[in-house]
Design a protein around this motif. Structure first.
Motif, PDB file in Angstrom:
ATOM      1  N   ALA A  37      17.329  26.436  -2.724  1.00 58.56           N
ATOM      2  CA  ALA A  37      16.689  26.719  -4.010  1.00 58.56           C
ATOM      3  C   ALA A  37      17.310  27.955  -4.657  1.00 58.56           C
ATOM      4  O   ALA A  37      17.530  28.001  -5.866  1.00 58.56           O
ATOM      5  N   LEU A  38      17.629  28.945  -3.849  1.00 63.09           N
ATOM      6  CA  LEU A  38      18.262  30.156  -4.390  1.00 63.09           C
ATOM      7  C   LEU A  38      19.657  29.843  -4.905  1.00 63.09           C
ATOM      8  O   LEU A  38      20.052  30.290  -5.986  1.00 63.09           O
ATOM      9  N   ASN A  39      20.441  29.097  -4.147  1.00 60.12           N
ATOM     10  CA  ASN A  39      21.813  28.797  -4.547  1.00 60.12           C
ATOM     11  C   ASN A  39      21.889  27.803  -5.701  1.00 60.12           C
ATOM     12  O   ASN A  39      22.781  27.875  -6.543  1.00 60.12           O
ATOM     13  N   ALA A  40      20.962  26.832  -5.709  1.00 60.60           N
ATOM     14  CA  ALA A  40      20.988  25.823  -6.767  1.00 60.60           C
ATOM     15  C   ALA A  40      20.305  26.328  -8.029  1.00 60.60           C
ATOM     16  O   ALA A  40      20.498  25.774  -9.104  1.00 60.60           O
ATOM     17  N   GLY A  41      19.482  27.364  -7.887  1.00 59.54           N
ATOM     18  CA  GLY A  41      18.809  27.928  -9.056  1.00 59.54           C
ATOM     19  C   GLY A  41      17.635  27.107  -9.536  1.00 59.54           C
ATOM     20  O   GLY A  41      17.251  27.186 -10.701  1.00 59.54           O
ATOM     21  N   ARG A  42      17.059  26.287  -8.677  1.00 57.07           N
ATOM     22  CA  ARG A  42      15.905  25.490  -9.106  1.00 57.07           C
ATOM     23  C   ARG A  42      15.089  25.067  -7.880  1.00 57.07           C
ATOM     24  O   ARG A  42      15.554  25.160  -6.752  1.00 57.07           O
ATOM     25  N   ALA A  43      13.861  24.594  -8.163  1.00 61.02           N
ATOM     26  CA  ALA A  43      12.978  24.137  -7.088  1.00 61.02           C
ATOM     27  C   ALA A  43      13.565  22.878  -6.454  1.00 61.02           C
ATOM     28  O   ALA A  43      14.223  22.079  -7.116  1.00 61.02           O
ATOM     29  N   ILE A  44      13.307  22.716  -5.162  1.00 61.37           N
ATOM     30  CA  ILE A  44      13.806  21.559  -4.429  1.00 61.37           C
ATOM     31  C   ILE A  44      12.608  20.705  -4.008  1.00 61.37           C
ATOM     32  O   ILE A  44      11.680  21.200  -3.359  1.00 61.37           O
ATOM     33  N   ALA A  45      12.633  19.438  -4.397  1.00 63.73           N
ATOM     34  CA  ALA A  45      11.600  18.496  -3.951  1.00 63.73           C
ATOM     35  C   ALA A  45      12.107  17.842  -2.672  1.00 63.73           C
ATOM     36  O   ALA A  45      13.217  17.318  -2.638  1.00 63.73           O
ATOM     37  N   TRP A  46      11.283  17.878  -1.638  1.00 65.55           N
ATOM     38  CA  TRP A  46      11.758  17.512  -0.293  1.00 65.55           C
ATOM     39  C   TRP A  46      10.888  16.412   0.302  1.00 65.55           C
ATOM     40  O   TRP A  46       9.673  16.402   0.118  1.00 65.55           O
ATOM     41  N   LYS A  47      11.559  15.483   1.003  1.00 65.55           N
ATOM     42  CA  LYS A  47      10.817  14.441   1.730  1.00 65.55           C
ATOM     43  C   LYS A  47      10.990  14.724   3.215  1.00 65.55           C
ATOM     44  O   LYS A  47      12.051  14.408   3.781  1.00 65.55           O
ATOM     45  N   PRO A  48       9.995  15.295   3.863  1.00 68.82           N
ATOM     46  CA  PRO A  48      10.195  15.704   5.259  1.00 68.82           C
ATOM     47  C   PRO A  48      10.384  14.530   6.225  1.00 68.82           C
ATOM     48  O   PRO A  48      11.081  14.677   7.221  1.00 68.82           O
ATOM     49  N   GLU A  49       9.815  13.363   5.897  1.00 64.98           N
ATOM     50  CA  GLU A  49       9.956  12.248   6.850  1.00 64.98           C
ATOM     51  C   GLU A  49      11.396  11.774   6.933  1.00 64.98           C
ATOM     52  O   GLU A  49      11.897  11.451   7.994  1.00 64.98           O
ATOM     53  N   SER A  50      12.072  11.719   5.791  1.00 70.45           N
ATOM     54  CA  SER A  50      13.460  11.257   5.798  1.00 70.45           C
ATOM     55  C   SER A  50      14.451  12.422   5.717  1.00 70.45           C
ATOM     56  O   SER A  50      15.658  12.209   5.785  1.00 70.45           O
ATOM     57  N   GLU A  51      13.947  13.628   5.549  1.00 66.32           N
ATOM     58  CA  GLU A  51      14.788  14.825   5.414  1.00 66.32           C
ATOM     59  C   GLU A  51      15.821  14.639   4.314  1.00 66.32           C
ATOM     60  O   GLU A  51      17.030  14.791   4.518  1.00 66.32           O
ATOM     61  N   THR A  52      15.319  14.260   3.161  1.00 71.88           N
ATOM     62  CA  THR A  52      16.194  14.090   2.000  1.00 71.88           C
ATOM     63  C   THR A  52      15.633  14.870   0.821  1.00 71.88           C
ATOM     64  O   THR A  52      14.433  15.108   0.729  1.00 71.88           O
ATOM     65  N   VAL A  53      16.558  15.227  -0.077  1.00 75.30           N
ATOM     66  CA  VAL A  53      16.155  15.878  -1.313  1.00 75.30           C
ATOM     67  C   VAL A  53      15.804  14.790  -2.316  1.00 75.30           C
ATOM     68  O   VAL A  53      16.513  13.787  -2.429  1.00 75.30           O
ATOM     69  N   PHE A  54      14.713  14.997  -3.028  1.00 76.93           N
ATOM     70  CA  PHE A  54      14.216  13.977  -3.927  1.00 76.93           C
ATOM     71  C   PHE A  54      14.862  14.126  -5.295  1.00 76.93           C
ATOM     72  O   PHE A  54      14.698  15.132  -5.968  1.00 76.93           O
ATOM     73  N   GLU A  55      15.620  13.097  -5.692  1.00 77.98           N
ATOM     74  CA  GLU A  55      16.160  13.012  -7.055  1.00 77.98           C
ATOM     75  C   GLU A  55      16.937  14.249  -7.499  1.00 77.98           C
ATOM     76  O   GLU A  55      16.758  14.736  -8.614  1.00 77.98           O
ATOM     77  N   ASP A  56      17.817  14.720  -6.659  1.00 83.58           N
ATOM     78  CA  ASP A  56      18.648  15.875  -7.034  1.00 83.58           C
ATOM     79  C   ASP A  56      19.926  15.818  -6.228  1.00 83.58           C
ATOM     80  O   ASP A  56      20.101  16.573  -5.276  1.00 83.58           O
ATOM     81  N   PRO A  57      20.830  14.861  -6.580  1.00 80.71           N
ATOM     82  CA  PRO A  57      22.020  14.651  -5.736  1.00 80.71           C
ATOM     83  C   PRO A  57      22.905  15.881  -5.633  1.00 80.71           C
ATOM     84  O   PRO A  57      23.560  16.108  -4.625  1.00 80.71           O
ATOM     85  N   ASN A  58      22.911  16.702  -6.682  1.00 78.99           N
ATOM     86  CA  ASN A  58      23.737  17.906  -6.622  1.00 78.99           C
ATOM     87  C   ASN A  58      23.221  18.854  -5.558  1.00 78.99           C
ATOM     88  O   ASN A  58      23.979  19.442  -4.802  1.00 78.99           O
ATOM     89  N   ALA A  59      21.903  18.977  -5.476  1.00 74.46           N
ATOM     90  CA  ALA A  59      21.330  19.830  -4.431  1.00 74.46           C
ATOM     91  C   ALA A  59      21.557  19.191  -3.072  1.00 74.46           C
ATOM     92  O   ALA A  59      21.825  19.877  -2.089  1.00 74.46           O
ATOM     93  N   ALA A  60      21.459  17.871  -3.000  1.00 72.41           N
ATOM     94  CA  ALA A  60      21.619  17.176  -1.719  1.00 72.41           C
ATOM     95  C   ALA A  60      22.991  17.440  -1.119  1.00 72.41           C
ATOM     96  O   ALA A  60      23.162  17.481   0.093  1.00 72.41           O
ATOM     97  N   GLU A  61      24.005  17.619  -2.004  1.00 72.28           N
ATOM     98  CA  GLU A  61      25.352  17.883  -1.489  1.00 72.28           C
ATOM     99  C   GLU A  61      25.413  19.169  -0.686  1.00 72.28           C
ATOM    100  O   GLU A  61      26.298  19.370   0.133  1.00 72.28           O
ATOM    101  N   ARG A  62      24.464  20.067  -0.955  1.00 66.45           N
ATOM    102  CA  ARG A  62      24.514  21.362  -0.279  1.00 66.45           C
ATOM    103  C   ARG A  62      23.813  21.335   1.078  1.00 66.45           C
ATOM    104  O   ARG A  62      23.715  22.356   1.740  1.00 66.45           O
TER     105      ARG A  62
END
Lengths: 377, 410
Positions: B372-397
Motif C-alpha cells: 500500500a505504501l509503495n503503490a500509493g493506494r489501499a489494497i483490497a485483499w482476498k485472504p483465502e486465495s491470497e490475491t489482490v482484488f481488482e488491482d493487477p498493477n499492485a498484484a505484480e508487486r
C-alpha cells in the motif's frame, strides 16, 4: 532509437519527438496562444532536463531525480504514474543513457506499464521484449516481464531462447517458468539436451518442474543427463506432477500416476513424503488410506508426513485410527498417533490405560499421559 | 532423525539433535551461543558468505566444545546441505534469502528454525509453507514472544473474553533507520573484504557493493528487507493475531501512509501508519508513532503488553476465573523455552508454538502495508486465495524477480 510514440498524447512523447528532430519546437499549428506555447516550451525543457539527469545516473551517485521518479510511480493519481512510465521509456530509448540508469528504468517498468488499458497495444511491454536479446539488459528485462499480461511476451521469449548466448538462456528459462508457459516445454527440453552447460541444465530442470504438466513430466523423465542432476530432476518431477493435477484431465491423470510411482519408488525420501502428501491433498477419498499407509510404512519410512495428512482427515476417519488399527502399529507410529490425538473423550479410557501400562515403551506411556492431561485440562 | 521421546536430563551423545546454522551475523551468533550451551543438541556445521563470520563462529564453537569441536564450515549453504549429517537447520540470513534456503532445507528433509519475517514477499511465504507441509518438516518461527509468559498471559486474557468483543488492536513498532554496523557513512568500494558479495546478493537485483548495505543494515533497502515495519511485524502482529485467534486468516483491506527514506543507499519507509481491516469490522493499526507493543481494545477496556510489561485499563481484566482458565493454559501449553519447544517438535513431529502458517499470516499484513505504501493506494485483499482484488498493477508487486541461477519453485 525512438519508437513511434505519436499515438501517445503525453508531454514526453512530444519531447522525444523534439529530441529526434521530428517536430518543430513551437506548437503554433494548433492555434494556442503564445502564453500557452511558452509555458509548454518551459515544461518540455524542464522534462528534458529531468530525463537527462535520470540518464546520467551511476550507482552510488545522488539519487534525487530517481527518488522523485519513484515517488511518481507511487502516486495515487494515475496520470502521475503514466508520466513516470513515460519517463522510464524515455530513459531507455534515448541515446546517451548509462547502463545503470537503464537497469533502474527496467526495474521501474516492472512496477508500472499498466497505464495503457490495452496491454497488447503499444506499451512498455514492447520495449522490454526488444531488450531480451540485449546482453546488458536481458536479465533485467526478463525480470520485468515475469508478471506482465501480454500475448507478445511468451512467443518472444521462446523465439529468443535458442538464439541467445548461454548466460542469457538461464534468465529466459526462469521467466518462462515463472510464467508457466506450457508451450515452452519442447524448446526448453531441446536447449537442455543440446547444450553442455551446467547452469542452463539446472535451470531447465527446475523450470520444467515449475511449468508442470504431462509434457514437462515426460521431458524430465526422459532426461539422462548424469548423476549430478538426479536429485534436482526427482524434485522437479514431483513439482511437475503436482502442477499437473491442476491442468487438463490428461495432465491430472499423468500427475496422479506419477505421484503414486514416486511414493513407491523414488530414491529420495523427501520426494516419497511429498508425493504421498500431495496425493492426500488432492484426492479426498484416498486420504484415510494414505494416512494408514504412512503409519504402517516399513521402518517408519513415511511417518514424518503423518501429521500433515492427519490434519486433512474427517473426524470419523480420525476416530477409526484409534481402534483395532492402532493396536497393530509400531511403537513409533502409536506414539505419534497418541501425540496427534484430538481432545475427544471417546478414547479417553484407552489413553488412560496406555499411560499406566508398564509393559509399554516409556515414550508411548508419556505421550498417552500428555494426551490425557490435554483433555482433562 | 528417528522418532524418539525427549529424554529427561542429560542426553546421550547418539540422541543429540545435530544442528547446523546458516547465517552467522549478529542474530545467528546469538543463536549459536544459546545452542552451544545445550546438552540435547550438537552444533555440527555452519555456513556464511562472510569469512570473518565463519571464523568467529568457529572460535565460539571451539571455546564451547574444546579442541574437538569438529564443526564444519561452508561458504555456500548448498554444500552444507549436500554434505548431510544434519537433522535441523537454524536460518538467520537477510530477508531476501529466507525462502530459497528454507525451501532447499525442506527438500533435503531438514527441520527448520527460521527467523522473522517469514519471507521477503507474500508469494515466497506461501512457497515456504507449502514446502514445509509437502515434506512433513517441523518448523519453529524465531518469534520468542510466543514463549514469553507475559505475552502468553495477555493472549489468554484476550482469548478468554476478558475484553468482551475486541474492536481494534494497536501495534506500536519502531521507525527510522538505525546504523547497526557503523558503516553507513563509508564509501562505495569494490573490496568486500572476505565477503562473497555475489552469493550474499543471491536472488536480489544487483546493486554495487557498499559496506552500509550488508550485515544488519540490509534492512533499510527494499531489495533485501522492509525496514522497521517488516522487522517487527513477525513479532508483534503475530502475537496480536494469536490472541484474537486470527493467526490462520487475513485482512480484507489494507491502507497505509508514510514517508520513505530519501537517502543515497536506503529506500524503506521511515515513518508509517498501516491500517488492516478484518471481517467483523475489526481494525488493526501498525504505526511507527505508537509505543512499541500490542494493545487490544474491547467492550470492557484494553490490555497492553510489551517486553517486560503487561497492563490493562482495569486490574480485573488481568484475572481469570476457573471457567476461563483454560484460555491462559492453552497459550502457555508449549512452555517458556522457545528452543526446547522446537526440539520437542523435532523429536515428536508435533506442531511447535510458532508454526509456519502463523508466521506467514503475520508477515502478510506487513507485506500488504509495504504494498500500500509503495503503490500509493489501499489494497483490497482476498485472504483465502491470497490475491489482490481488482488491482493487477499492485498484484505484480506480490513477488520479485530473481537473479540467475536462482529460481523460486512453488
Amino acid at each position: 532509437m525512438v519508437r513511434n510514440y505519436s499515438k501517445r498524447n503525453s508531454w514526453v512523447a512530444t519531447v522525444l519527438a523534439m529530441a529526434a528532430g521530428l517536430m518543430p519546437p513551437a506548437w503554433s499549428q494548433d492555434g494556442t496562444t503564445v502564453q500557452d506555447e511558452a509555458q509548454r516550451a518551459r515544461e518540455s525543457q524542464r522534462l528534458m532536463r529531468e530525463i537527462e539527469m535520470l540518464q546520467r545516473y551511476q550507482f552510488g551517485s545522488h539519487r534525487g531525480y530517481w527518488n522523485a521518479l519513484e515517488a511518481k510511480l507511487r502516486d495515487t493519481k494515475r496520470r502521475s504514474r503514466e508520466l513516470g512510465e513515460d519517463a522510464l521509456v524515455a530513459v531507455l530509448t534515448m541515446t546517451g543513457t548509462s547502463l545503470d540508469a537503464s537497469i533502474l528504468a527496467c526495474r521501474g517498468l516492472r512496477l508500472v506499464g499498466r497505464s495503457n488499458p490495452d496491454p497488447d497495444s503499444f506499451s512498455s511491454v514492447e520495449l522490454l521484449v526488444s531488450l531480451i536479446r540485449d546482453p546488458r539488459l536481458s536479465a533485467e528485462a526478463c525480470m520485468a516481464l515475469q508478471q506482465k499480461e501480454s500475448s507478445k511476451i511468451n512467443p518472444a521469449l521462446r523465439a529468443a531462447l535458442p538464439l541467445v548466448e548461454n548466460a542469457l538462456k538461464e534468465d529466459i528459462i526462469a521467466t518462462l517458468a515463472r510464467r508457466r508457459d506450457q508451450e515452452a516445454v519442447p524448446v526448453i527440453e531441446s536447449v537442455a539436451k543440446g547444450i553442455d552447460d551446467v547452469g542452463v541444465r539446472f535451470m531447465a530442470i527446475r523450470g520444467l518442474g515449475q511449468i508442470g504438466g504431462e509434457k514437462a513430466i515426460e521431458a524430465l523423465v526422459g532426461f539422462r543427463l548424469g548423476d549430478s542432476y538426479a536429485n534436482a530432476r526427482e524434485h522437479a518431477v514431483l513439482s511437475a506432477a503436482v502442477r499437473a493435477l491442476k491442468l487438463s484431465s490428461n495432465d491430472e491423470k499423468t500427475g496422479r500416476s506419477t505421484l503414486r510411482r514416486l511414493v513407491q519408488n523414488s530414491p529420495l525420501k523427501p520426494v516419497r513424503l511429498g508425493a504421498l502428501y500431495e496425493l492426500a491433498q488432492h484426492d479426498v477419498d484416498q486420504r484415510a488410506a494414505l494416512c494408514r499407509q504412512a503409519l504402517s510404512s516399513g521402518k517408519g519410512d513415511l511417518l514424518e508426513i503423518v501429521p500433515q495428512v492427519f490434519a486433512l482427515l474427517k473426524t470419523e476417519d480420525i476416530r477409526a485410527l484409534y481402534g483395532s488399527f492402532f493396536d497393530g502399529l509400531s511403537v513409533e507410529a502409536q506414539t505419534l498417533l497418541v501425540g496427534l490425538w484430538p481432545p475427544d473423550d471417546r478414547e479417553l479410557d484407552k489413553m488412560r490405560a496406555l499411560s499406566v501400562n508398564p509393559e509399554l515403551d516409556p515414550a508411548l506411556r508419556r505421550a498417552a499421559q500428555r494426551a490425557v492431561d490435554r483433555l482433562e485440562n | 532423525m528417528p522418532l524418539a521421546s525427549w529424554a529427561q536430563g542429560e542426553t546421550a551423545a547418539n540422541e543429540r539433535i545435530q544442528v547446523a546454522l546458516i547465517g552467522l551475523g549478529s542474530r545467528g551468533r546469538t543463536h549459536l551461543k544459546a545452542l552451544l550451551e545445550r546438552t540435547d543438541v550438537r552444533v555440527v556445521a555452519i555456513a556464511d558468505v562472510d569469512e570473518a563470520h565463519r571464523r568467529t563462529a568457529l572460535q565460539l564453537g571451539e571455546a564451547a566444545y574444546g579442541d574437538t569441536s569438529g564443526i564444519k564450515d561452508y561458504e555456500d549453504f548448498r554444500e552444507l546441505i549436500a554434505a548431510g549429517g544434519v537433522d535441523v537447520v537454524v536460518i538467520a540470513v537477510p530477508n531476501h534469502w529466507h525462502a530459497l534456503i528454507a525451501i532447499a532445507c525442506a527438500e533435503a528433509g531438514l527441520d527448520i528454525y527460521g527467523e522473522t519475517p517469514l519471507a521477503h514477499t507474500i508469494v515466497e511465504g506461501r512457497a515456504i509453507c507449502r514446502a514445509v507441509k509437502r515434506y512433513g518438516r517441523v518448523w519453529q518461527t524465531g518469534n520468542h514472544l510466543r514463549s514469553d509468559p507475559l505475552f502468553q498471559r495477555a493472549c489468554g486474557y484476550v482469548a478468554g473474553g476478558n475484553l468482551g468483543v475486541v474492536g481494534s488492536v494497536e501495534i506500536g513498532a519502531y521507525g527510522g533507520i538505525v546504523d547497526l554496523t557503523g558503516a553507513m557513512k563509508e564509501r562505495f568500494t569494490e573490496d568486500a573484504l572476505g565477503l562473497n558479495y555475489d552469493l550474499w546478493l543471491g536472488p536480489a537485483p544487483w546493486v554495487p557493493y557498499h559496506p552500509g548495505l550488508v550485515h544488519g543494515n540490509w534492512r533499510w533497502h527494499q531489495a533485501f528487507g522492509g525496514g522497521q515495519l517488516m522487522s517487527w511485524i513477525g513479532h508483534y502482529a503475530d502475537i496480536a493475531l494469536w490472541g484474537l485467534g486470527l493467526d490462520q486468516g487475513g485482512p480484507l483491506k489494507v491502507e497505509a501512509s508514510g514517508e520513505f527514506a530519501n537517502h543515497l543507499l536506503y529506500n524503506v519507509p521511515v515513518k508509517y501508519d498501516v491500517e488492516a481491516h478484518f471481517y467483523n469490522n475489526l481494525k488493526m493499526q501498525i504505526s511507527s508513532s505508537l509505543a512499541p507493543g500490542i494493545r487490544w481494545h474491547g467492550d470492557n477496556g484494553w490490555i497492553y503488553v510489551t517486553e517486560g510489561q503487561l497492563l490493562a485499563s482495569s486490574p480485573d481484566l488481568l484475572e481469570v476465573d476457573d471457567e476461563d482458565a483454560w484460555a491462559v493454559r492453552r497459550y502457555s501449553a508449549h512452555g517458556h523455552d522457545h528452543w526446547q519447544d522446537f526440539f520437542n517438535g523435532v523429536r515428536t513431529r508435533l506442531p511447535t508454538s510458532a508454526p509456519c502458517e502463523s508466521a506467514h499470516r503475520a508477515a502478510t499484513i506487513g507485506h500488504l502495508g509495504m504494498l500500500a505504501l509503495n503503490a500509493g493506494r489501499a489494497i483490497a485483499w482476498k485472504p483465502e486465495s491470497e490475491t489482490v482484488f481488482e488491482d493487477p498493477n499492485a498484484a505484480e508487486r506480490l513477488e520479485l524477480g530473481y537473479r540467475k541461477p536462482w529460481l523460486l519453485t512453488d
